[in-house]
Design a protein around this motif. Structure first.
Motif, PDB file in Angstrom:
ATOM      1  N   ALA A   1       0.891  -1.329   0.116  1.00 34.64           N
ATOM      2  CA  ALA A   1       0.150  -0.202  -0.045  1.00 34.64           C
ATOM      3  C   ALA A   1       0.925   1.249  -0.130  1.00 34.64           C
ATOM      4  O   ALA A   1       0.486   2.285  -0.632  1.00 34.64           O
TER       5      ALA A   1
ATOM      6  N   ILE B   1      -1.641   7.928  17.148  1.00 37.98           N
ATOM      7  CA  ILE B   1      -0.846   8.452  16.199  1.00 37.98           C
ATOM      8  C   ILE B   1      -0.311   9.893  16.598  1.00 37.98           C
ATOM      9  O   ILE B   1      -1.341  10.695  17.011  1.00 37.98           O
ATOM     10  N   VAL B   2       0.854  10.037  16.958  1.00 37.97           N
ATOM     11  CA  VAL B   2       1.293  11.456  17.274  1.00 37.97           C
ATOM     12  C   VAL B   2       2.305  12.025  16.133  1.00 37.97           C
ATOM     13  O   VAL B   2       3.416  11.642  16.175  1.00 37.97           O
ATOM     14  N   LYS B   3       1.909  12.973  15.392  1.00 40.67           N
ATOM     15  CA  LYS B   3       2.523  13.395  14.505  1.00 40.67           C
ATOM     16  C   LYS B   3       3.556  14.809  15.023  1.00 40.67           C
ATOM     17  O   LYS B   3       2.680  15.733  15.576  1.00 40.67           O
TER      18      LYS B   3
ATOM     19  N   GLN C   1      -1.977   1.298  12.542  1.00 44.34           N
ATOM     20  CA  GLN C   1      -3.259   1.585  13.601  1.00 44.34           C
ATOM     21  C   GLN C   1      -4.423   0.729  13.445  1.00 44.34           C
ATOM     22  O   GLN C   1      -5.018  -0.004  14.138  1.00 44.34           O
ATOM     23  N   SER C   2      -5.016   0.565  11.883  1.00 47.13           N
ATOM     24  CA  SER C   2      -5.944  -0.328  11.808  1.00 47.13           C
ATOM     25  C   SER C   2      -5.786  -1.630  11.898  1.00 47.13           C
ATOM     26  O   SER C   2      -6.679  -2.721  12.323  1.00 47.13           O
TER      27      SER C   2
ATOM     28  N   PHE D   1      -7.002   3.855   1.123  1.00 45.33           N
ATOM     29  CA  PHE D   1      -7.153   2.765   2.180  1.00 45.33           C
ATOM     30  C   PHE D   1      -8.450   2.212   2.030  1.00 45.33           C
ATOM     31  O   PHE D   1      -8.642   1.537   2.838  1.00 45.33           O
TER      32      PHE D   1
ATOM     33  N   VAL E   1     -10.017   0.127   7.472  1.00 43.72           N
ATOM     34  CA  VAL E   1      -9.174   0.075   6.242  1.00 43.72           C
ATOM     35  C   VAL E   1      -9.689  -1.175   5.840  1.00 43.72           C
ATOM     36  O   VAL E   1      -9.700  -2.318   6.253  1.00 43.72           O
TER      37      VAL E   1
ATOM     38  N   GLN F   1      -5.340  14.761  13.682  1.00 45.95           N
ATOM     39  CA  GLN F   1      -4.330  13.336  13.632  1.00 45.95           C
ATOM     40  C   GLN F   1      -5.371  12.307  12.862  1.00 45.95           C
ATOM     41  O   GLN F   1      -6.410  12.195  13.244  1.00 45.95           O
ATOM     42  N   PRO F   2      -4.535  11.540  11.988  1.00 46.83           N
ATOM     43  CA  PRO F   2      -5.101  10.433  11.549  1.00 46.83           C
ATOM     44  C   PRO F   2      -5.569   9.599  12.646  1.00 46.83           C
ATOM     45  O   PRO F   2      -4.843   9.237  13.754  1.00 46.83           O
TER      46      PRO F   2
ATOM     47  N   GLU G   1       3.337   1.219  -3.275  1.00 47.19           N
ATOM     48  CA  GLU G   1       2.584   0.915  -4.656  1.00 47.19           C
ATOM     49  C   GLU G   1       3.150  -0.498  -5.254  1.00 47.19           C
ATOM     50  O   GLU G   1       3.292  -0.523  -6.449  1.00 47.19           O
TER      51      GLU G   1
ATOM     52  N   VAL H   1      -1.335   4.933   9.451  1.00 40.17           N
ATOM     53  CA  VAL H   1      -2.618   4.399   9.491  1.00 40.17           C
ATOM     54  C   VAL H   1      -3.024   2.907   9.292  1.00 40.17           C
ATOM     55  O   VAL H   1      -3.970   2.472  10.128  1.00 40.17           O
ATOM     56  N   LEU H   2      -2.126   2.443   8.580  1.00 38.72           N
ATOM     57  CA  LEU H   2      -2.410   0.944   8.208  1.00 38.72           C
ATOM     58  C   LEU H   2      -1.946   0.132   9.690  1.00 38.72           C
ATOM     59  O   LEU H   2      -2.686  -0.751   9.987  1.00 38.72           O
TER      60      LEU H   2
ATOM     61  N   GLU I   1       2.938   8.369   7.191  1.00 32.19           N
ATOM     62  CA  GLU I   1       1.459   8.870   7.587  1.00 32.19           C
ATOM     63  C   GLU I   1       0.720   7.593   7.060  1.00 32.19           C
ATOM     64  O   GLU I   1      -0.083   7.041   7.787  1.00 32.19           O
ATOM     65  N   ARG I   2       0.975   6.980   5.965  1.00 33.92           N
ATOM     66  CA  ARG I   2       0.158   6.141   5.278  1.00 33.92           C
ATOM     67  C   ARG I   2       0.615   4.818   6.244  1.00 33.92           C
ATOM     68  O   ARG I   2      -0.582   4.093   6.492  1.00 33.92           O
TER      69      ARG I   2
END
Lengths: 510, 279
Positions: free
Chosen positions: A304, A383-385, A371-372, B67, B47, B226-227, A307, A368-369, A364-365
């Motif tokens: 993901a 998530i802490v940016k 996390q999910s 996603f 997702v 935040q995401p 690519e 998110v993955l 970032e991508r």
């Protein structure tokens, strides 16, 4: 810090795609000068003063080393040294110099080589002396002979004499100009020499007429043009304003390939990973580390985020390195196992903060993955940016739970690599994860002294196996370098150590 | 102008069409934010990579993002965050700015000089840079966003209110109030404030537009929400790499921001007409 950060632009590009499918022939008519679109600005031309991406590239082009690498960094060829011998105890290296000249026409002497090495190894502000800590003394025994004395047998040493910061500088020039001035107007020993440095815009190089490889380079010059914005860089490539770009967003690679550009990703020594703090809750518990590792789908993240251009990780170093442990499989995601391990650890409702530097879209991508995926195992990832400098400070100070990070390696030898990543006895505490395994530390010392062969292989296989099973870090994927070249650029390749090591053989045509 | 005058001027006439249209748009978004999430068929953050980048169609009306998350669902959920940003992003500066303007205008002299110099210093920094700097120092997130807006945006309200108060404090009804011994606090709260606040109220709606756009810009830069939370600016940021191949990721949240901003603009415009004052 820059070791980790310098490629940020290269690896974490964001861009805005133009839908234009039209491009003009990229090479300027009749010009034999390569124009490179750089994501970073050149900051110094002194090879010992930096570990920054753009600097490493230009210094690699301007300064010749004792040995020269192939375009995949697998092989080393004679360069300024026409031959060398290693003593039986592995502690004395004797280099015979070839007949070579600096860009001002003066001869490169053993004295210049000894000066360059002593300066790089011992000068206080040398930025990357680390790989050369085994080197005690470099001396010129006659005009053509350089002898290096090591304080211990150190097998990777011969690989290290190709690293960009061991480039040979002219003793007389450095002494006459002083470091400050030399960093602006150096005398070069490589295939190209400085014409003009327009700060903040570009560095213009021309062919070095005194280059030691007769008949080379083929190109008349190179312009390294600083274009920080990914979108602009891609547009300039499409518009024929540059002939190649360094760092291209994954999402645009296939599109550029379809438009006729050379957009084959180049294997890198980079590894993308989740760094975890072994000195703090919850990752001081091996069960938690294994649970998180089991809950993550590395293949899905790799596909993901890159690519499909990257590879899911199965070790804590990249597969282009020697003695990469090919026996370790890519872990298969197992949510039930993750839950089971958490129950054993007594932490069924695990939660942790995952830090990442803001503005890096690939990270970032990935976040998110992760996390999910971990949510399925009952793990809450927050998530802490943060600003990248702040993130780096938290990492160094150990003030974090988990953080996305990456690193690359200059050579294909595993020594520097694993010392960076899993050597608890080192200054960087296993890349600031505070992972420390006595057996691994011992293996790394053994491996450095062991001659090449199956014995050395067994040592590094074991070290990787231990660290991977103990989840020293959560390795995610191996990304490629993503440079795109106009069709006429022939033979240009970035090797896994971040060097255009065959740039003297590159031709422009079409 | 006093409250009584305002009423006489516009109270009985019809409401401007722009005001009605604006209220309708904003109400529609409020309704979406309030009820929408209970009706949305998909999970806004789950997702599903197998269904990534699906174009708009029957199953996913506005398509899915990279996603595999449903765009419509995320826009609906994002409406809550964006409306909240518009509200809280304006309330803080409005309250702080009004107080400062009132005090500075009423007392003048040293208080005015000090407060206005603070204002000058705040204004002298590049606006966007200052907001980003404060957010970055405080740690990215919605709360720091509201704090930074309060610290930076109060200046507009302070100026508007102060300039009104400067005129009003010489008005007969204020002088009369003081003459009969009404205290300073009461003069400010009962006589000056109600009459000086109209331009600030109108500006609130213009400011709400700017706040949403700014919030989205911060989300775009990775410093806002935040995401994986759905926020329109974040959605656009995530979609920009796919603009050439999957336009729907950016375009629909972009339209959402545009319509909400348009609604607020219409309200500001309508209120200005209604209250006969320029925003």
């Amino acid at each position: 810090m820059l070791r980790r950060r310098f490629l940020q632009g290269v690896l974490g590009g964001t861009a805005f795609a133009s839908t234009s499918m039209v491009w003009r022939p990229a090479l300027a008519q009749g010009s034999n000068v390569l124009r490179m679109g750089m994501s970073e600005e050149v900051l110094t031309l002194d090879p010992i003063k930096t570990v920054y991406g753009a600097d490493i590239i230009i210094q690699g082009i301007m300064f010749a080393r004792l040995l020269r690498a192939s375009d995949d960094r697998r092989e080393l060829f004679p360069a300024l040294a026409e031959s060398y011998t290693i003593s039986d105890d592995g502690k004395t290296y004797t280099f015979k110099l070839a007949d070579a000249k600096f860009s001002d026409g003066s001869t490169i002497t053993a004295e210049d080589v000894a000066f360059s090495y002593t300066r790089m190894r011992f000068q206080k502000d040398s930025a990357y002396a680390g790989p050369f800590t085994a080197l005690d003394k470099t001396e010129a025994t006659d005009a053509r002979t350089v002898v290096m004395h090591l304080n211990k047998a150190f097998t990777p040493f011969i690989q290290n004499v190709e690293i960009w910061n061991s480039g040979i500088v002219q003793k007389a020039a450095v002494e006459a100009m002083g470091d400050e001035q030399f960093a602006q107007t150096p005398v070069s020993s490589g295939p190209f020499r400085l014409v003009e440095w327009r700060k903040g815009d570009r560095v213009i190089l021309e062919k070095n007429p005194h280059y030691y490889r007769a008949g080379l380079p083929y190109m008349d010059g190179i312009e390294l043009i600083y274009v920080p914005d990914d979108n602009t860089r891609v547009s300039m490539l499409r518009g024929g304003e540059v002939d190649m770009i360094i760092g291209t967003p994954y999402q645009l690679i296939s599109q550029l390939a379809a438009e006729g550009f050379q957009a084959t990703p180049e294997p890198a020594s980079v590894i993308q990973e989740m760094l975890i703090n072994h000195a703090a809750e919850p990752f001081n518990d091996i069960l938690v580390r294994q649970a998180v590792s089991a809950g993550i789908d590395r293949k899905a993240i790799s596909d993901a985020v890159t690519e499909g251009l990257g590879q899911p990780a199965s070790s804590l170093m990249a597969p282009v390195l020697s003695y990469f442990n090919t026996d370790l499989p890519v872990p298969v995601r197992d949510v039930a196992k993750a839950k089971d391990l958490l129950a054993q650890a007594g932490k069924p409702d695990l939660g942790f903060d995952l830090m990442l530097a803001a503005g890096i879209s690939a990270d970032e991508r990935a976040a998110v993955l992760i996390q999910s995926q971990l949510a399925d195992a009952g793990i809450t990832v927050n998530i802490v940016k943060v600003d990248s400098t702040q993130g780096w400070n938290s990492l160094v100070e150990g003030n974090y739970q988990a953080m996305l990070g990456w690193w690359y390696n200059e050579t294909t030898d595993p020594d520097i690599a694993l010392r960076w990543a899993i050597w608890g006895a080192g200054d960087n505490l296993s890349y600031y994860t505070r992972y420390n395994n006595e057996r691994v530390n011992e293996l790394l010392e053994l491996g450095a002294a062991e001659p090449e062969g199956d014995g050395r292989k067994a040592i590094y296989f074991e070290a990787q196996k231990i660290a991977f099973e103990e989840v020293a870090q959560i390795a995610l994927y191996y990304p490629p370098f993503r440079n795109v070249y106009a069709p006429g650029v022939q033979g240009m390749r970035l090797n896994p150590g971040y060097q255009f090591s065959t740039i003297d053989e590159v031709k422009l045509g079409g | 102008m006093s409250a009584a005058q305002t009423e006489a001027a516009g109270g009985t006439s019809r409401w401007p069409a722009s005001l009605l249209a604006g209220v309708a748009i904003v109400l529609a978004w409020l309704l979406v934010a309030g009820l929408g999430p209970s009706f949305s068929p998909h999970d806004p953050i789950a997702v599903d990579l197998a269904n990534a980048l699906v174009p708009p169609g029957s199953d996913h009306v506005l398509g899915t993002d990279s996603f595999g998350r449903d765009i419509l669902t995320r826009i609906v959920h994002g409406a809550r965050i964006d409306l909240m940003m518009a509200f809280f992003g304006v309330v803080g500066p409005f309250l702080l700015g009004t107080m400062v303007g009132l005090v500075a205008g009423n007392f003048g002299g040293v208080a005015d000089a000090v407060l206005m110099r603070i204002l000058d210093v705040t204004v002298s920094f590049p606006y966007f840079v200052l907001v980003i700097a404060i957010v970055a120092v405080l740690e990215p997130g919605l709360t720091s966003y509201f704090v930074s807006l309060t610290l930076v945006n109060w200046v507009s309200y302070a100026r508007l209110v102060r300039s009104e108060v400067l005129v009003l404090r010489e008005a007969d009804f204020v002088l009369a109030a003081r003459l009969i011994g009404v205290g300073e606090v009461r003069v400010m709260s009962h006589h000056l404030l109600p009459n000086a606040i109209t331009p600030a109220v109108v500006f609130v709606f213009t400011d709400a537009v700017l706040t949403i756009v700014l919030g989205s810009s911060l989300g775009f830069l990775g410093l806002g929400v935040q995401p994986p939370a759905a926020e329109w600016g974040v959605m656009i940021a995530e979609g920009q790499l796919y603009l050439a191949t999957a336009w729907w990721i950016c375009v629909f949240p972009g339209l959402a921001i545009a319509t909400l901003a348009f609604g607020f603009s219409l309200i500001a415009d309508g209120l200005a007409k209604q209250l006969h004052t320029a925003p």
